[in-house]
Design a protein around this motif. Structure first.
Motif, mmCIF file in Angstrom:
data_model
loop_
_atom_site.group_PDB
_atom_site.id
_atom_site.type_symbol
_atom_site.label_atom_id
_atom_site.label_comp_id
_atom_site.label_asym_id
_atom_site.label_seq_id
_atom_site.Cartn_x
_atom_site.Cartn_y
_atom_site.Cartn_z
ATOM 1 N N LEU A 1 0.832 -1.198 0.000
ATOM 2 C CA LEU A 1 0.000 0.000 0.000
ATOM 3 C C LEU A 1 0.865 1.247 0.000
ATOM 4 O O LEU A 1 1.780 1.381 0.816
ATOM 5 N N TRP A 2 0.559 2.173 -0.895
ATOM 6 C CA TRP A 2 1.227 3.467 -0.943
ATOM 7 C C TRP A 2 0.216 4.533 -0.557
ATOM 8 O O TRP A 2 -0.803 4.722 -1.236
ATOM 9 N N ALA A 3 0.490 5.220 0.548
ATOM 10 C CA ALA A 3 -0.440 6.235 1.042
ATOM 11 C C ALA A 3 0.349 7.240 1.881
ATOM 12 O O ALA A 3 1.553 7.091 2.093
ATOM 13 N N ASP A 4 -0.357 8.263 2.355
ATOM 14 C CA ASP A 4 0.262 9.255 3.229
ATOM 15 C C ASP A 4 0.179 8.745 4.661
ATOM 16 O O ASP A 4 -0.919 8.679 5.237
ATOM 17 N N PRO A 5 1.303 8.338 5.279
ATOM 18 C CA PRO A 5 1.243 7.708 6.604
ATOM 19 C C PRO A 5 0.649 8.624 7.673
ATOM 20 O O PRO A 5 -0.078 8.152 8.555
ATOM 21 N N ASP A 6 0.940 9.916 7.629
ATOM 22 C CA ASP A 6 0.397 10.829 8.638
ATOM 23 C C ASP A 6 -1.125 10.933 8.531
ATOM 24 O O ASP A 6 -1.831 10.927 9.548
ATOM 25 N N THR B 1 -7.965 -6.440 5.616
ATOM 26 C CA THR B 1 -8.083 -7.493 4.606
ATOM 27 C C THR B 1 -7.758 -6.947 3.221
ATOM 28 O O THR B 1 -7.964 -5.765 2.941
ATOM 29 N N PRO B 2 -7.255 -7.818 2.340
ATOM 30 C CA PRO B 2 -7.154 -7.424 0.927
ATOM 31 C C PRO B 2 -8.553 -7.434 0.325
ATOM 32 O O PRO B 2 -9.418 -8.225 0.721
ATOM 33 N N THR B 3 -8.795 -6.556 -0.618
ATOM 34 C CA THR B 3 -10.123 -6.466 -1.217
ATOM 35 C C THR B 3 -9.994 -5.907 -2.615
ATOM 36 O O THR B 3 -8.906 -5.519 -3.054
ATOM 37 N N ALA B 4 -11.101 -5.854 -3.319
ATOM 38 C CA ALA B 4 -11.087 -5.264 -4.658
ATOM 39 C C ALA B 4 -10.799 -3.774 -4.543
ATOM 40 O O ALA B 4 -11.295 -3.093 -3.642
ATOM 41 N N SER B 5 -9.989 -3.259 -5.444
ATOM 42 C CA SER B 5 -9.632 -1.843 -5.409
ATOM 43 C C SER B 5 -10.821 -0.979 -5.840
ATOM 44 O O SER B 5 -11.584 -1.362 -6.726
ATOM 45 N N THR C 1 -6.422 -4.936 -6.788
ATOM 46 C CA THR C 1 -6.566 -5.131 -5.347
ATOM 47 C C THR C 1 -6.381 -3.832 -4.583
ATOM 48 O O THR C 1 -5.761 -2.881 -5.059
ATOM 49 N N GLY C 2 -6.923 -3.810 -3.378
ATOM 50 C CA GLY C 2 -6.760 -2.694 -2.462
ATOM 51 C C GLY C 2 -6.705 -3.231 -1.044
ATOM 52 O O GLY C 2 -6.673 -4.447 -0.814
ATOM 53 N N LEU D 1 -8.738 1.475 0.498
ATOM 54 C CA LEU D 1 -7.769 2.301 -0.214
ATOM 55 C C LEU D 1 -7.201 1.527 -1.394
ATOM 56 O O LEU D 1 -6.945 0.322 -1.291
ATOM 57 N N PRO D 2 -6.994 2.194 -2.536
ATOM 58 C CA PRO D 2 -6.308 1.535 -3.650
ATOM 59 C C PRO D 2 -4.829 1.373 -3.328
ATOM 60 O O PRO D 2 -4.273 2.051 -2.477
ATOM 61 N N VAL D 3 -4.184 0.483 -4.057
ATOM 62 C CA VAL D 3 -2.753 0.270 -3.849
ATOM 63 C C VAL D 3 -1.969 1.532 -4.179
ATOM 64 O O VAL D 3 -1.078 1.935 -3.423
ATOM 65 N N SER D 4 -2.317 2.171 -5.294
ATOM 66 C CA SER D 4 -1.702 3.456 -5.690
ATOM 67 C C SER D 4 -0.194 3.385 -5.768
ATOM 68 O O SER D 4 0.520 4.266 -5.305
#
Length: 378
Positions: free
Chosen positions: A259-264, A290-294, A301-302, A369-372
């Motif tokens: 997962l790529w996201a803003d940790p803060d 859980t993993p899920t559909a994006s 995946t998301g 959240l999407p993987v992004s």
């Protein structure tokens, strides 16, 4: 040598061609009924030649009744002081240098308020009016925005008043009577001042987040995020603060996508959702990762995070208001802005968030959240 406005033979001077019927707009590729605002056009004689669908909706007057009628009869407007607007402005008489009327609030029959602006189209700068073009807008959306801003200001003023009053009271007391207090009393007062200062800081941070969300300027700085570790840190903080460890149940389904996201900002989302579950819920707070559909079409995946409790839950009639500003449920406390900000952060990541009833009867919040992943990794 004089300079005129003549053009080549057969050329059409659009500026001097009056709109005589809605079909003329169609010749220009414009359908009046597709315009978002109400459009009313009167010819050089003051008779209505165009009355689009938005004008019908705003005025509740059918176009068939308005077309061909004098403008002041088809669109009987009054200002807020009860004066007839067309008689007051006199578009076909009066000063020949006038080009129109700026937008202002006027009243339709029955007292309904609308935003009206007008343009006077002349064949030449000081010539007679060839047509009057009137734009109508419903004021309801603007009123909702104004009410929302007023509520925000009132809430901020109320939330700031309490801690600032406390800070001012304790500091004034300490400055005036420092020698009369013991060290323990001084420490208690200063700890209270420190806590109230933190409260003000949090409120200001929330207001800045709302401003960025509303203006579409919320920046997301993506980095690899271990969602399991992030949730674990929040749970450990609650346990360290005195809550029993068995109050929380963390269930992690492997393997999770990277997962790529803003940790803060993800920490901010988790903090709000867990705080709501602890403060307003009861029993065990369960966090499922859980993993899920994006939620994005171009990704498979998301990652989904579900936070649920075993309390009374959220009433069905309140479900659609949970993520709006100032929603606080049946219990007071806080500014009512946290879940609004949570939704804004999740959506800024391209994700989705929902609320429902947990299997144990309490509230269940689920965000995905999407993987992004950055382009260079795909």
């Amino acid at each position: 040598m004089s300079v005129g406005t003549s053009s080549a033979p057969g050329a059409r001077d659009v500026r001097q061609t009056p709109v005589s019927r809605p079909g003329d707009l169609a010749e220009l590729g414009i359908d009046p009924d597709q315009l978002p605002d109400g459009l009313v056009v009167a010819d050089e004689h003051g008779h209505v030649v165009c009355f689009n669908a938005a004008a019908e909706r705003i005025t509740a007057v059918p176009a068939a009744e308005a077309l061909g009628q004098p403008l002041e009869k088809a669109l009987p407007l009054e200002d807020l002081e009860g004066r007839r607007w067309w008689q007051l402005t006199d578009p076909y008489g009066g000063l020949a240098i006038r080009v129109g009327q700026p937008e202002r609030n006027l009243l339709l029959p029955g007292g309904r308020e609308v935003l009206v602006s007008a343009r006077y189209v002349r064949g030449e700068p000081t010539g007679p009016v060839r047509r009057v073009v009137v734009s109508l807008r419903d004021t309801e959306a603007r009123r909702r925005t104004e009410r929302s801003h007023a509520e925000l200001i009132a809430t901020v003023a109320h939330e700031l008043r309490s801690p600032l009053t406390s800070v001012k009271g304790f500091t004034a007391t300490l400055l005036a009577k420092w020698e009369r207090f013991t060290d323990d009393q001084k420490r208690l007062m200063l700890e209270t001042v420190d806590a109230d200062a933190d409260r003000v800081t949090r409120l200001i941070a929330e207001l800045l987040d709302i401003s960025r969300i509303d203006s579409g300027r919320l920046e997301v700085r993506r980095q690899p995020v271990d969602m399991g570790a992030a949730v674990g840190r929040h749970v450990q903080a609650y346990v360290a603060a005195g809550l029993p460890a068995d109050r929380f149940l963390l269930r992690l389904e492997q393997p999770l996508p990277a997962l790529w996201a803003d940790p803060d900002k993800i920490d901010q989302v988790l903090s709000n959702l867990l705080e709501n579950a602890v403060r307003h819920g009861e029993g065990t707070v369960t966090i499922d990762i859980t993993p899920t559909a994006s939620p994005r079409e171009d990704e498979d995946t998301g990652t989904s995070v579900t936070v649920s409790d075993e309390g009374a839950g959220i009433p069905e009639e309140s479900m659609n208001r949970v993520f709006t500003r100032f929603w606080r449920g049946s219990k007071r406390g806080g500014t009512g802005l946290g879940l609004y900000i949570v939704k804004g952060i999740v959506e800024a990541h391209g994700g989705t968030i929902t609320v429902g009833r947990a299997p144990g009867g309490g509230a269940e919040f689920r965000f995905t959240l999407p993987v992004s992943a950055p382009a260079y990794l795909t």
